[in-house]
Scaffold this motif. Structure first.
Motif, PDB file in Angstrom:
ATOM      1  N   ARG A 110       0.830  -1.193   0.000  1.00 53.83           N
ATOM      2  CA  ARG A 110       0.000   0.000   0.000  1.00 53.83           C
ATOM      3  C   ARG A 110       0.872   1.253   0.000  1.00 53.83           C
ATOM      4  NH1 ARG A 110      -5.661  -0.168   2.601  1.00 53.83           N
ATOM      5  NH2 ARG A 110      -6.215   2.029   2.628  1.00 53.83           N
ATOM      6  N   GLU A 111       1.909   1.164   0.764  1.00 55.40           N
ATOM      7  CA  GLU A 111       2.912   2.227   0.839  1.00 55.40           C
ATOM      8  C   GLU A 111       3.432   2.604  -0.550  1.00 55.40           C
ATOM      9  OE1 GLU A 111       5.514   0.719   3.756  1.00 55.40           O
ATOM     10  OE2 GLU A 111       7.034   2.269   3.367  1.00 55.40           O
ATOM     11  N   GLY A 112       3.689   1.582  -1.351  1.00 55.72           N
ATOM     12  CA  GLY A 112       4.178   1.841  -2.701  1.00 55.72           C
ATOM     13  C   GLY A 112       3.137   2.580  -3.514  1.00 55.72           C
ATOM     14  N   GLY A 113       1.882   2.243  -3.303  1.00 54.82           N
ATOM     15  CA  GLY A 113       0.801   2.936  -3.990  1.00 54.82           C
ATOM     16  C   GLY A 113       0.748   4.401  -3.576  1.00 54.82           C
ATOM     17  N   TRP A 114       0.943   4.627  -2.292  1.00 53.06           N
ATOM     18  CA  TRP A 114       0.936   6.004  -1.780  1.00 53.06           C
ATOM     19  C   TRP A 114       2.062   6.821  -2.422  1.00 53.06           C
ATOM     20  CZ3 TRP A 114      -1.782   8.943   1.955  1.00 53.06           C
ATOM     21  CH2 TRP A 114      -1.175  10.160   2.283  1.00 53.06           C
ATOM     22  N   ALA A 115       3.229   6.249  -2.489  1.00 52.69           N
ATOM     23  CA  ALA A 115       4.376   6.963  -3.063  1.00 52.69           C
ATOM     24  C   ALA A 115       4.095   7.359  -4.509  1.00 52.69           C
ATOM     25  CB  ALA A 115       5.625   6.090  -2.981  1.00 52.69           C
ATOM     26  N   ALA A 116       3.530   6.416  -5.257  1.00 50.41           N
ATOM     27  CA  ALA A 116       3.203   6.728  -6.649  1.00 50.41           C
ATOM     28  C   ALA A 116       2.160   7.842  -6.697  1.00 50.41           C
ATOM     29  CB  ALA A 116       2.688   5.480  -7.354  1.00 50.41           C
ATOM     30  N   GLU A 125       1.623  10.205  -4.564  1.00 50.17           N
ATOM     31  CA  GLU A 125       2.227  11.494  -4.231  1.00 50.17           C
ATOM     32  C   GLU A 125       2.895  12.104  -5.451  1.00 50.17           C
ATOM     33  OE1 GLU A 125       4.893  10.788  -0.916  1.00 50.17           O
ATOM     34  OE2 GLU A 125       3.782  12.324   0.202  1.00 50.17           O
ATOM     35  N   ARG A 126       3.587  11.261  -6.190  1.00 50.28           N
ATOM     36  CA  ARG A 126       4.280  11.787  -7.371  1.00 50.28           C
ATOM     37  C   ARG A 126       3.285  12.232  -8.424  1.00 50.28           C
ATOM     38  NH1 ARG A 126       8.848   7.658  -8.982  1.00 50.28           N
ATOM     39  NH2 ARG A 126       8.994   9.163 -10.699  1.00 50.28           N
ATOM     40  N   ILE A 127       2.195  11.503  -8.552  1.00 51.48           N
ATOM     41  CA  ILE A 127       1.183  11.902  -9.532  1.00 51.48           C
ATOM     42  C   ILE A 127       0.524  13.210  -9.111  1.00 51.48           C
ATOM     43  CG2 ILE A 127      -1.078  11.279 -10.463  1.00 51.48           C
ATOM     44  CD1 ILE A 127      -0.111   8.356 -10.477  1.00 51.48           C
ATOM     45  N   ALA A 128       0.245  13.315  -7.814  1.00 50.41           N
ATOM     46  CA  ALA A 128      -0.387  14.538  -7.319  1.00 50.41           C
ATOM     47  C   ALA A 128       0.522  15.751  -7.513  1.00 50.41           C
ATOM     48  CB  ALA A 128      -0.746  14.379  -5.847  1.00 50.41           C
ATOM     49  N   ALA A 129       1.819  15.485  -7.509  1.00 50.79           N
ATOM     50  CA  ALA A 129       2.771  16.588  -7.629  1.00 50.79           C
ATOM     51  C   ALA A 129       2.986  17.032  -9.073  1.00 50.79           C
ATOM     52  CB  ALA A 129       4.107  16.169  -7.005  1.00 50.79           C
ATOM     53  N   MET A 130       2.476  16.244 -10.006  1.00 52.28           N
ATOM     54  CA  MET A 130       2.682  16.603 -11.417  1.00 52.28           C
ATOM     55  C   MET A 130       1.793  17.794 -11.808  1.00 52.28           C
ATOM     56  SD  MET A 130       2.608  12.732 -12.971  1.00 52.28           S
ATOM     57  CE  MET A 130       3.413  12.838 -14.558  1.00 52.28           C
ATOM     58  N   PRO A 131       2.266  18.579 -12.742  1.00 48.68           N
ATOM     59  CA  PRO A 131       1.409  19.655 -13.250  1.00 48.68           C
ATOM     60  C   PRO A 131       0.193  19.027 -13.921  1.00 48.68           C
ATOM     61  CG  PRO A 131       3.621  19.716 -14.238  1.00 48.68           C
ATOM     62  CD  PRO A 131       3.569  18.506 -13.383  1.00 48.68           C
ATOM     63  N   ALA A 177      -3.627   0.162  -5.151  1.00 42.79           N
ATOM     64  CA  ALA A 177      -4.655   1.113  -5.590  1.00 42.79           C
ATOM     65  C   ALA A 177      -5.190   1.923  -4.415  1.00 42.79           C
ATOM     66  CB  ALA A 177      -5.783   0.373  -6.290  1.00 42.79           C
ATOM     67  N   MET A 178      -5.386   1.263  -3.279  1.00 42.62           N
ATOM     68  CA  MET A 178      -5.916   1.994  -2.123  1.00 42.62           C
ATOM     69  C   MET A 178      -4.914   3.014  -1.617  1.00 42.62           C
ATOM     70  SD  MET A 178      -8.199  -0.840  -0.045  1.00 42.62           S
ATOM     71  CE  MET A 178      -7.031  -2.192  -0.029  1.00 42.62           C
ATOM     72  N   GLY A 179      -3.648   2.632  -1.564  1.00 36.79           N
ATOM     73  CA  GLY A 179      -2.618   3.572  -1.145  1.00 36.79           C
ATOM     74  C   GLY A 179      -2.541   4.749  -2.103  1.00 36.79           C
ATOM     75  N   LEU A 180      -2.674   4.434  -3.367  1.00 40.81           N
ATOM     76  CA  LEU A 180      -2.640   5.457  -4.409  1.00 40.81           C
ATOM     77  C   LEU A 180      -3.778   6.462  -4.223  1.00 40.81           C
ATOM     78  CD1 LEU A 180      -1.586   6.375  -7.251  1.00 40.81           C
ATOM     79  CD2 LEU A 180      -3.148   4.708  -8.237  1.00 40.81           C
ATOM     80  N   ILE A 181      -4.968   5.945  -4.000  1.00 35.60           N
ATOM     81  CA  ILE A 181      -6.134   6.816  -3.822  1.00 35.60           C
ATOM     82  C   ILE A 181      -5.967   7.688  -2.590  1.00 35.60           C
ATOM     83  CG2 ILE A 181      -8.593   6.816  -3.244  1.00 35.60           C
ATOM     84  CD1 ILE A 181      -8.929   4.417  -5.090  1.00 35.60           C
TER      85      ILE A 181
END
Lengths: 371, 371
Positions: free
Chosen positions: B230-236, B238-244, B260-264
């Motif tokens: 889940r942690e890995g999803g979160w990291a991804a 964060e990077r997506i959220a940081a993109m323009p 997916a849950m970490g990502l969301i």
DNA sequence: TTGAAAGCGTTACCAC
DNA sequence: GTGGTAACGCTTTCAA
């Protein structure tokens, strides 16, 4: 399909003492002794037999051994629902430590449902030497069977209602420690997200927390039912995020790390800053809510949660659980024993720090026993 | 402690055929037959023996039975790391279904580390009838032992490199189906959050997804390594959220529900709206990112995630896994067999819907077999 | 230093 | 219908 033709490999029968004895031209007693390292076997014979055994891939039949009246080396394992991330971690540790002691785990049950009769019987049929239980709901049934058949039983992370040996973390003390930490951090409005109402674990944690607050003259501002799931933590977090900032608690104790992680997710999704916010290295955002948990599962300790929580001494919990079980195998008449292990306060960034405290440190005597 | 005084309960020896025979005044053959429901025992005798057995709490000794050359009824179980929420769910289902078939699970390993020799030997010592493996890393070792000793082995949710029977979800097809769904929803910039590079499961899902995109003339905009956590999803996330917003993908496939849950969580924490936002019943926020997963674990399907994902037919996967194993016990020469089960597309609210589609529906032939 | 034999709890085969 | 007995693989006396 009627052709009696041999399969690819002739399916040689597995090696036994007899087959080795015949191959070595000695008696099975000699083989048995040689393989068990008996002193009175001549070096030459031993070498020959060892070589033969290795070549044949001989493995002693544990079932036949057990039949002789010895130990089976099997431990019955009863697992509760696995949503709580603490249990998968416990499982891994338990399997590893059991193996170190030469014990194997017979998995009797996992999950919420109740155990059927046949499964309960399996406990007897396979001659388990003892039984380990982590489930909240099932123990009564299995406890009866164990008690009636001289099968020692130990509960891990649970305390039996009536009797039985058990090992668990000092839940009340941990709750109290968290209350102290939050009070020292200057928090004023406290909330609790509770767990399953029927587990001693959850109740003790909450009680320890609330009583310590009361002792300091502080009453709980609000309380939520979280169940045992992350989902429950999220629901509580949503409600907290929806409160007017004035009424909102500034410190929340979720009685399990799963709950706490769900809670934090909801707060963040609601744009409520959590603890000493991840961005601001100690610089706290206005209106931040501090969150603390309990268990110390790996995922909660690391970013993005960096949870302040009580870390259960998992290795020690499992170790003492097996100790208790082995002791009861030696002496079935051993009295019920309750081992309580102190957890460690892990200070993360999910909660505001008391003035002068440092993040990342762990406080407390991990694994010191009481009771 | 030297006093030989008897413990509370005199620790009566467990009932055996012999003890029952003596109590009933018949031979052990008769008792054995009566208890196993043999037709040629007189009703009177049977009733008497049944009563005696019930009273004594008799349980047949499975070990002695096995010694006669029959089945042990034991299945060796090798579990991989348990962080991925799919595995605890699989474990619960497996224990339940094994019990239904009268099989018990001998837990040999759980977690990432490798298996020590003694554990591997246990497989032989306890005469397991077969072996079930869900781990990615360990199979080679255990597979060798099984192969060398005529112990059938079946992999669940994994495909062996060289040989062996296996059952798993149609990962590539699921990935492709998700690609179709997202394409139909009008998405244009796609990302993948990958899993462990050494598991066929993750690779197949990603490949199916990417190839379907390519077939439609679309290339992946970006890719992240998520590991299995889940942690890995979160990291991804964060990077997506940081993109323009211009560069940001509008659709992300995380190859497991945990990811997916970490990502969301990360997207929401970053104030990036996800899918057909939870609030707006189909009314999508500007700049929303659609997220889809794979596995269909319970926590992902429900709010707050309401994930659009491929639901693995867990019951069927386990059922077929046991089928395969039992078949190989009957006939050790049975050829390697690979069972692939189609998953179901569960449409939640984590991804924008194609025009005219309805939320909550499930599409696809759950559990239909291929290959 | 090695061997023979009994026995663990069960099932299956053969008598009666 | 029921009883005796051998056998499964192993450990453990007791003899030699």
């Amino acid at each position: 399909m009627d052709v009696p033709a041999p399969p690819t490999r002739p399916a040689r029968a597995r090696a036994t003492l007899l087959s080795l004895a015949q191959a070595a031209g000695v008696s099975i007693s000699t083989v048995s002794r040689a393989l068990r390292g008996d002193a009175r076997i001549s070096p030459a014979t031993r070498r020959r037999i060892d070589a033969l055994a290795a070549e044949a891939g001989y493995a002693p039949n544990a079932l036949a051994r057990t039949l002789l009246g010895g130990r089976s080396g099997l431990i019955g394992l009863v697992l509760g629902p696995m949503q709580n991330p603490f249990y998968p971690a416990l499982l891994e540790e338990l399997v590893a430590q059991a193996a170190e002691r030469g014990l194997r785990l017979l998995l009797l049950h996992a999950g919420e449902g109740s155990m059927d009769d046949r499964t309960a019987q399996a406990l007897l049929q396979y001659q388990v030497d003892g039984c380990l239980v982590t489930s909240a709901a099932l123990p009564s049934r299995i406890a009866a069977i164990c008690a009636g058949n001289d099968v020692p039983l130990v509960m891990i992370n649970r305390v039996a209602r009536e009797h039985g040996a058990a090992v668990c973390c000092d839940n009340a003390e941990g709750g109290a420690r968290l209350a102290d930490f939050l009070l020292a951090g200057g928090h004023r409005r406290f909330a609790v997200v509770g767990g399953n109402a029927d587990t001693s674990t959850s109740l003790d944690r909450e009680r320890g927390f609330v009583e310590r607050l009361a002792a300091r003259g502080v009453a709980l501002a609000c309380r939520f039912d979280g169940g045992a799931t992350r989902e429950g933590g999220w629901a509580a977090g949503e409600r907290i995020a929806a409160m007017p900032p004035g009424e909102r608690p500034d410190a929340v104790f979720a009685v399990g790390d799963g709950l706490a992680m769900g809670l934090i997710d909801a707060l963040r999704a609601g744009a409520v800053p959590v603890g000493a916010s991840v961005e601001g290295e100690g610089v706290e955002a206005a209106g931040a809510v501090s969150v603390v948990g309990f268990d110390g599962v790996a995922a909660a300790l690391r970013p993005p949660y960096a949870l302040t929580t009580i870390v259960q001494p998992l290795r020690a919990v499992v170790r003492r659980g097996l100790d208790l079980l082995l002791a009861r195998m030696e002496d079935p008449a051993a009295p019920d024993e309750l081992v309580t292990l102190r957890g460690t306060l892990h200070v993360g960034r999910s909660a505001r720090l008391p003035a002068g405290a440092a993040t990342g440190a762990s406080h407390g005597d991990a694994g010191r026993e009481t009771g």
